[in-house]
Design a protein around this motif. Structure first.
Motif, PDB file in Angstrom:
ATOM      1  N   ASN A 176      23.546  73.376 -30.664  1.00 20.26           N
ATOM      2  CA  ASN A 176      22.195  73.518 -30.381  1.00 20.26           C
ATOM      3  C   ASN A 176      21.187  72.384 -30.591  1.00 20.26           C
ATOM      4  O   ASN A 176      20.301  71.965 -29.899  1.00 20.26           O
ATOM      5  CB  ASN A 176      21.520  74.714 -31.281  1.00 20.26           C
ATOM      6  N   LYS A 177      21.622  71.526 -31.223  1.00 18.40           N
ATOM      7  CA  LYS A 177      20.581  70.150 -31.709  1.00 18.40           C
ATOM      8  C   LYS A 177      21.239  69.025 -30.965  1.00 18.40           C
ATOM      9  O   LYS A 177      20.621  67.935 -31.258  1.00 18.40           O
ATOM     10  CB  LYS A 177      20.377  70.224 -33.038  1.00 18.40           C
ATOM     11  N   LEU A 178      22.471  69.183 -30.413  1.00 17.33           N
ATOM     12  CA  LEU A 178      23.297  67.868 -30.015  1.00 17.33           C
ATOM     13  C   LEU A 178      23.786  66.747 -31.074  1.00 17.33           C
ATOM     14  O   LEU A 178      25.034  66.632 -31.236  1.00 17.33           O
ATOM     15  CB  LEU A 178      22.244  66.946 -29.194  1.00 17.33           C
ATOM     16  N   LYS A 179      23.121  66.825 -31.965  1.00 19.65           N
ATOM     17  CA  LYS A 179      23.510  66.158 -33.426  1.00 19.65           C
ATOM     18  C   LYS A 179      22.684  66.372 -34.507  1.00 19.65           C
ATOM     19  O   LYS A 179      21.496  66.733 -34.306  1.00 19.65           O
ATOM     20  CB  LYS A 179      23.521  64.651 -33.087  1.00 19.65           C
ATOM     21  N   LEU A 180      23.035  66.165 -35.829  1.00 15.80           N
ATOM     22  CA  LEU A 180      22.287  66.464 -36.902  1.00 15.80           C
ATOM     23  C   LEU A 180      21.499  65.218 -37.489  1.00 15.80           C
ATOM     24  O   LEU A 180      21.873  63.999 -37.234  1.00 15.80           O
ATOM     25  CB  LEU A 180      23.137  67.071 -37.989  1.00 15.80           C
ATOM     26  N   GLY A 204      27.331  63.728 -32.411  1.00 13.40           N
ATOM     27  CA  GLY A 204      27.449  64.770 -31.483  1.00 13.40           C
ATOM     28  C   GLY A 204      28.569  64.721 -30.680  1.00 13.40           C
ATOM     29  O   GLY A 204      28.901  65.618 -30.055  1.00 13.40           O
ATOM     30  N   PHE A 205      29.585  63.791 -31.009  1.00 11.04           N
ATOM     31  CA  PHE A 205      30.999  63.928 -30.455  1.00 11.04           C
ATOM     32  C   PHE A 205      32.017  63.485 -31.443  1.00 11.04           C
ATOM     33  O   PHE A 205      31.567  62.632 -32.316  1.00 11.04           O
ATOM     34  CB  PHE A 205      30.969  63.317 -29.044  1.00 11.04           C
ATOM     35  N   PRO A 206      33.282  63.649 -31.279  1.00  8.57           N
ATOM     36  CA  PRO A 206      34.392  63.316 -32.171  1.00  8.57           C
ATOM     37  C   PRO A 206      34.494  61.938 -31.940  1.00  8.57           C
ATOM     38  O   PRO A 206      34.591  61.263 -30.827  1.00  8.57           O
ATOM     39  CB  PRO A 206      35.658  64.166 -31.851  1.00  8.57           C
ATOM     40  N   PRO A 207      35.357  61.171 -32.974  1.00 13.78           N
ATOM     41  CA  PRO A 207      35.747  59.692 -32.810  1.00 13.78           C
ATOM     42  C   PRO A 207      36.850  59.617 -31.859  1.00 13.78           C
ATOM     43  O   PRO A 207      37.219  58.538 -31.541  1.00 13.78           O
ATOM     44  CB  PRO A 207      35.922  59.330 -34.312  1.00 13.78           C
ATOM     45  N   PHE A 208      37.753  60.541 -31.633  1.00 14.27           N
ATOM     46  CA  PHE A 208      39.018  60.584 -30.873  1.00 14.27           C
ATOM     47  C   PHE A 208      39.082  61.733 -29.597  1.00 14.27           C
ATOM     48  O   PHE A 208      38.733  62.892 -30.071  1.00 14.27           O
ATOM     49  CB  PHE A 208      40.269  60.887 -31.851  1.00 14.27           C
ATOM     50  N   PRO A 229      31.548  59.234 -24.070  1.00 17.92           N
ATOM     51  CA  PRO A 229      31.734  60.383 -24.664  1.00 17.92           C
ATOM     52  C   PRO A 229      31.316  61.581 -24.459  1.00 17.92           C
ATOM     53  O   PRO A 229      30.170  61.755 -23.925  1.00 17.92           O
ATOM     54  CB  PRO A 229      31.411  59.970 -26.082  1.00 17.92           C
ATOM     55  N   MET A 230      32.146  62.980 -24.608  1.00 14.84           N
ATOM     56  CA  MET A 230      31.493  64.085 -24.376  1.00 14.84           C
ATOM     57  C   MET A 230      31.154  64.645 -25.447  1.00 14.84           C
ATOM     58  O   MET A 230      31.778  64.746 -26.422  1.00 14.84           O
ATOM     59  CB  MET A 230      32.755  64.996 -23.540  1.00 14.84           C
ATOM     60  N   THR A 231      30.050  64.968 -25.690  1.00 20.26           N
ATOM     61  CA  THR A 231      29.335  65.890 -26.714  1.00 20.26           C
ATOM     62  C   THR A 231      30.055  66.962 -26.808  1.00 20.26           C
ATOM     63  O   THR A 231      30.540  67.483 -26.047  1.00 20.26           O
ATOM     64  CB  THR A 231      27.874  65.924 -26.756  1.00 20.26           C
ATOM     65  N   LEU A 232      29.731  67.761 -28.011  1.00 24.50           N
ATOM     66  CA  LEU A 232      30.261  69.051 -28.540  1.00 24.50           C
ATOM     67  C   LEU A 232      29.671  70.001 -27.384  1.00 24.50           C
ATOM     68  O   LEU A 232      30.159  70.962 -27.052  1.00 24.50           O
ATOM     69  CB  LEU A 232      30.058  69.442 -29.963  1.00 24.50           C
ATOM     70  N   SER A 234      31.550  73.204 -20.975  1.00 27.85           N
ATOM     71  CA  SER A 234      32.717  73.253 -20.004  1.00 27.85           C
ATOM     72  C   SER A 234      33.779  74.252 -20.345  1.00 27.85           C
ATOM     73  O   SER A 234      34.348  75.003 -19.418  1.00 27.85           O
ATOM     74  CB  SER A 234      33.355  71.839 -20.164  1.00 27.85           C
ATOM     75  N   GLU A 235      33.887  74.721 -21.538  1.00 26.74           N
ATOM     76  CA  GLU A 235      34.736  75.634 -22.084  1.00 26.74           C
ATOM     77  C   GLU A 235      34.521  76.990 -21.600  1.00 26.74           C
ATOM     78  O   GLU A 235      35.138  77.946 -21.147  1.00 26.74           O
ATOM     79  CB  GLU A 235      35.323  75.708 -23.519  1.00 26.74           C
ATOM     80  N   LEU A 236      33.116  77.261 -21.712  1.00 21.99           N
ATOM     81  CA  LEU A 236      32.729  78.445 -21.207  1.00 21.99           C
ATOM     82  C   LEU A 236      32.637  78.783 -19.750  1.00 21.99           C
ATOM     83  O   LEU A 236      33.171  79.818 -19.323  1.00 21.99           O
ATOM     84  CB  LEU A 236      31.003  78.626 -21.658  1.00 21.99           C
ATOM     85  N   ASN A 237      32.515  77.750 -18.884  1.00 19.04           N
ATOM     86  CA  ASN A 237      32.700  77.630 -17.578  1.00 19.04           C
ATOM     87  C   ASN A 237      34.261  78.015 -17.150  1.00 19.04           C
ATOM     88  O   ASN A 237      34.300  78.688 -16.251  1.00 19.04           O
ATOM     89  CB  ASN A 237      32.241  76.634 -16.906  1.00 19.04           C
ATOM     90  N   PHE A 238      35.248  77.460 -17.901  1.00 15.32           N
ATOM     91  CA  PHE A 238      36.524  77.813 -17.641  1.00 15.32           C
ATOM     92  C   PHE A 238      37.059  78.953 -18.442  1.00 15.32           C
ATOM     93  O   PHE A 238      38.244  79.242 -18.238  1.00 15.32           O
ATOM     94  CB  PHE A 238      37.449  76.685 -17.921  1.00 15.32           C
ATOM     95  N   GLY A 239      36.141  79.904 -19.106  1.00  9.96           N
ATOM     96  CA  GLY A 239      36.597  81.010 -19.594  1.00  9.96           C
ATOM     97  C   GLY A 239      37.392  80.705 -20.637  1.00  9.96           C
ATOM     98  O   GLY A 239      38.150  81.754 -21.287  1.00  9.96           O
ATOM     99  N   TYR A 240      37.306  79.713 -21.592  1.00 13.48           N
ATOM    100  CA  TYR A 240      38.242  79.306 -22.860  1.00 13.48           C
ATOM    101  C   TYR A 240      37.661  80.345 -24.014  1.00 13.48           C
ATOM    102  O   TYR A 240      36.407  80.117 -24.088  1.00 13.48           O
ATOM    103  CB  TYR A 240      38.175  78.038 -23.240  1.00 13.48           C
TER     104      TYR A 240
END
Length: 491
Positions: free
Chosen positions: A244-248, A366-370, A470-473, A479-485
């Protein structure tokens, strides 16, 4: 509609008390009709037949009841006795208003509604209890004896989460129902599992979701499912807060991490390794602010008075098996420690400190290191090599002390990685939050392209490579919602 029973006098609830063989009655069918008699089910190893014929063990009357309507069969699963009901009827046997179908076998659970065609009556099934001692005569208490199962809250790779209501207190709880496993009647394994469960059920810490109880319920003669009853949280996950906040904010992250590390410290003192610390498994209990004049307990958002952090899903390998748990983690390795990725069974509590480092990184940018978006190398090799960086402009406003803490947590060799005590006492937590200046163009040119050395407290920031994004959370979640994950929503 009248009911009669053959040889049922010895089982009558109104008969004088006498000395009988223990476990004589295994269950009861309680009529839903006012004034209609209940049916007592005897414990008969050869089975109990119910129908209209006088030759049945229990006779019921109804114009469309078959001469032999159904049979109750006693079976042992996971060292417990249970009843299966077989439909022998022509006009229908109904369990919870669902037609069974002739020849089908159904496991009966306490609270199930049993209907005999249209005119034979409807009954609520319950296993018997010793009223004087208050203990189950024939088997341990089941989940369905104690709780009413409600709506599904979420689902994941190895379990679904549902809401439930305590039959005695009315309290609302969350129940994690694990996917079926093969049943085991080994006394040694059962004793070991019970010992581990007793430890988990004894855990009591304000920053850990409380275990309330657990049950092992049969699904059929060969498989069982574990029901894990937990404290229910009402304000979602840290994951959703980041989305919701992109990052804290840095002060917000620091306040959350102090609570998180307090819970992890408690687990490690009790020799429990979490192994799956990630935003989805950190739950939040938010108390809203009643007015702007109300003083907040921490650096929370304007509408929040207090935010309590609760660690969930610790010790889950006890319920789903070590190998299955490890393989599940390795299927989504963004938050996995390198020693687990290598399937090293001798890992220590420092696994959780690596995970804390990944989580701290995610909160602040807002995104993972790996991730595969940061390849080459691929994500697995990034973790095994400890190859990550603090990319500009995402880290320009984060203090060097925060980077120093992350750099001492994301260390591939666990022997050199911070433990929980050193992490809790890191100087970042005592430092006043302030904005750091942006990196100048001259300094950017001097930065090395390789990942900074993790052995130095002077962590170098790295300019984002032109071919890397990088892809943010939030982007990943969308993206996962769009693919029905179906992401696992824990509580």
């Amino acid at each position: 509609m009248s009911l009669s029973r053959k040889r049922i006098l010895s089982f009558s609830e109104n008969a004088p008390k006498r000395q009988v063989r223990r476990y004589e009655n295994i269950a009861r069918l309680y009529s839903t009709r006012s004034g209609q008699s209940h049916i007592v089910i005897p414990r008969k190893p050869t089975g109990v037949v119910i129908g209209r014929s006088s030759l049945c063990d229990i006779k019921i009357v109804g114009s469309d009841v078959s001469s032999k309507h159904c049979q109750l069969t006693l079976t042992i699963n996971n060292s417990q006795e249970h009843l299966y009901i077989t439909d022998l009827s022509s006009n229908g046997l109904y369990i919870n208003d669902e037609l069974c179908g002739k020849g089908t076998n159904t496991l009966l659970k306490s609270g199930d509604k049993v209907g005999f065609a249209k005119t034979g009556g409807q009954f609520i099934f319950r296993y018997s209890f010793d009223e004087e001692e208050g203990t189950v005569k024939t088997h341990k208490r089941t989940f369905f004896d104690d709780y009413i199962l409600g709506n599904q809250l979420g689902s994941g790779h190895y379990a679904v989460v549902k809401e439930a209501r305590d039959r005695t207190t009315g309290d609302i709880v969350a129940v994690k129902v694990f996917h079926p496993n093969k049943s085991s009647n080994g006394d040694t394994n059962d004793a070991k599992l019970q010992q581990e469960m007793n430890l988990l059920l004894s855990i009591n810490h304000p920053n850990i979701v409380k275990f309330i109880s657990h049950y092992i319920e049969p699904l059929n003669q060969n498989t069982v499912s574990t029901y894990l009853v937990l404290e229910k949280m009402n304000n979602g996950e840290l994951f959703q807060r980041i989305v919701n906040k992109l990052k804290l904010r840095q002060d917000e992250t620091k306040a959350i991490f102090k609570q998180l590390l307090s819970g992890v410290h408690y687990l490690h003192e009790n020799n429990i390794i979490h192994r799956d610390i990630k935003p989805e498994n950190i739950l939040l209990d938010v108390t809203p602010r009643t007015s702007l004049n109300e003083k907040q307990t921490g650096p929370w958002d304007d509408h929040e008075y207090d935010v309590k952090v609760k660690i969930a899903d610790f010790g889950l390998a006890k319920f789903i098996g070590e190998l299955k748990f490890t393989n599940t983690l390795c299927g989504t390795p963004a938050y996995v420690a390198p020693e687990i990725l290598l399937n090293d069974r001798n890992y220590s509590t420092k696994v959780d400190l690596w995970l804390a480092g990944v989580l701290l990184y995610v909160c602040l940018c807002g995104f993972p290191p790996f991730s595969d978006e940061l390849a080459p190398p691929n994500m697995k090799d990034q973790i095994l090599q400890g190859k990550y960086a603090f990319y500009s402009p995402y880290w320009d406003d984060i203090s060097d002390s925060a980077l120093d803490l992350i750099s001492n947590l994301l260390v591939v060799d666990a022997r050199d990685r911070f433990d929980i005590v050193r992490t809790c006492h890191h100087f970042w937590f005592g430092e006043a939050d302030q904005q750091v200046r942006a990196v100048s163009d001259t300094e950017e040119q001097d930065m090395e392209e390789d990942v900074p050395s993790q052995s130095s407290s002077q962590v170098k920031r790295q300019v984002l490579r032109s071919n890397t994004q990088p892809m943010t959370l939030k982007e990943r979640f969308t993206s996962e919602l769009n693919f029905g994950y179906d992401r696992s929503s824990i509580l």
